[in-house]
Design a protein around this motif. Structure first.
Motif, short mmCIF file in Angstrom:
data_model
loop_
_atom_site.label_atom_id
_atom_site.label_comp_id
_atom_site.label_asym_id
_atom_site.label_seq_id
_atom_site.Cartn_x
_atom_site.Cartn_y
_atom_site.Cartn_z
N THR A 17 0.83 -1.21 0.00
CA THR A 17 0.00 0.00 0.00
C THR A 17 0.86 1.25 0.00
N ALA A 18 1.89 1.28 0.84
CA ALA A 18 2.80 2.43 0.87
C ALA A 18 3.51 2.60 -0.47
N ASN A 19 3.93 1.51 -1.07
CA ASN A 19 4.59 1.55 -2.37
C ASN A 19 3.64 2.13 -3.42
N VAL A 26 4.30 10.20 -7.08
CA VAL A 26 5.32 10.51 -8.08
C VAL A 26 4.67 10.82 -9.44
N GLY A 27 3.62 10.10 -9.75
CA GLY A 27 2.93 10.31 -11.01
C GLY A 27 2.30 11.69 -11.16
N ARG A 28 2.08 12.35 -10.05
CA ARG A 28 1.47 13.69 -10.07
C ARG A 28 2.50 14.82 -10.05
N LEU A 29 3.77 14.51 -9.91
CA LEU A 29 4.79 15.56 -9.81
C LEU A 29 5.03 16.23 -11.15
N THR A 30 5.20 17.54 -11.10
CA THR A 30 5.59 18.30 -12.29
C THR A 30 7.11 18.29 -12.40
N ARG A 43 18.76 17.44 -0.68
CA ARG A 43 18.83 17.16 -2.11
C ARG A 43 17.45 17.37 -2.72
N SER A 44 17.35 17.24 -4.04
CA SER A 44 16.08 17.51 -4.71
C SER A 44 15.08 16.39 -4.45
N VAL A 45 13.81 16.71 -4.66
CA VAL A 45 12.76 15.71 -4.53
C VAL A 45 13.05 14.54 -5.47
N GLY A 46 13.46 14.84 -6.69
CA GLY A 46 13.78 13.79 -7.66
C GLY A 46 14.89 12.87 -7.17
N GLN A 47 15.89 13.43 -6.53
CA GLN A 47 16.98 12.61 -6.01
C GLN A 47 16.50 11.71 -4.88
N VAL A 48 15.61 12.24 -4.04
CA VAL A 48 15.05 11.42 -2.96
C VAL A 48 14.23 10.27 -3.54
N GLU A 50 14.51 8.94 -6.51
CA GLU A 50 15.44 8.01 -7.15
C GLU A 50 16.10 7.11 -6.11
N HIS A 51 16.41 7.65 -4.95
CA HIS A 51 16.99 6.85 -3.88
C HIS A 51 16.00 5.77 -3.43
N ILE A 52 14.75 6.17 -3.25
CA ILE A 52 13.72 5.20 -2.87
C ILE A 52 13.60 4.12 -3.94
N ARG A 53 13.56 4.54 -5.20
CA ARG A 53 13.42 3.59 -6.31
C ARG A 53 14.59 2.61 -6.33
N SER A 54 15.78 3.13 -6.18
CA SER A 54 16.95 2.25 -6.26
C SER A 54 17.05 1.32 -5.07
N GLU A 55 16.62 1.79 -3.92
CA GLU A 55 16.66 0.95 -2.72
C GLU A 55 15.60 -0.13 -2.73
N GLU A 56 14.45 0.17 -3.26
CA GLU A 56 13.34 -0.77 -3.24
C GLU A 56 13.20 -1.54 -4.55
N HIS A 57 14.01 -1.18 -5.54
CA HIS A 57 13.94 -1.83 -6.85
C HIS A 57 12.51 -1.78 -7.40
N THR A 58 11.90 -0.61 -7.26
CA THR A 58 10.53 -0.43 -7.71
C THR A 58 10.52 -0.15 -9.19
N SER A 59 10.15 -1.12 -9.97
CA SER A 59 10.21 -0.98 -11.42
C SER A 59 9.19 0.00 -11.97
#
Length: 66
Positions: A17-19, A26-30, A43-48, A50-59
């Motif tokens: 659910t959190a994922n 993220v889909g709503r970000l401009t 750091r930027s929102v995008g960098q944060v 990206e960190h979440i994505r890389s850590e969780e391997h969220t495709s």
């Protein structure tokens, strides 16, 4: 293989659910949102994200320029 415990199943559901919530957010970000500073992280929102994505391997999250 043993069945997962009720606690493990509950955790997996909460994580899923959190994922899903992060992916929807993220889909709503401009483009400006992606480049905005996240002061708490330094750091930027995008960098944060990206960190979440890389850590969780969220495709579902795609890399973007920020």
């Amino acid at each position: 293989m043993a069945a997962p415990s009720d606690r493990a199943v509950q955790f997996a559901r909460r994580f899923a659910t959190a994922n899903d919530d992060v992916i929807a957010f993220v889909g709503r970000l401009t483009d400006n949102d992606w480049r905005a500073p996240c002061e708490r992280e330094g750091r930027s929102v995008g960098q944060v994200i990206e960190h979440i994505r890389s850590e969780e391997h969220t495709s579902e999250l795609q890399s973007r320029q920020y």
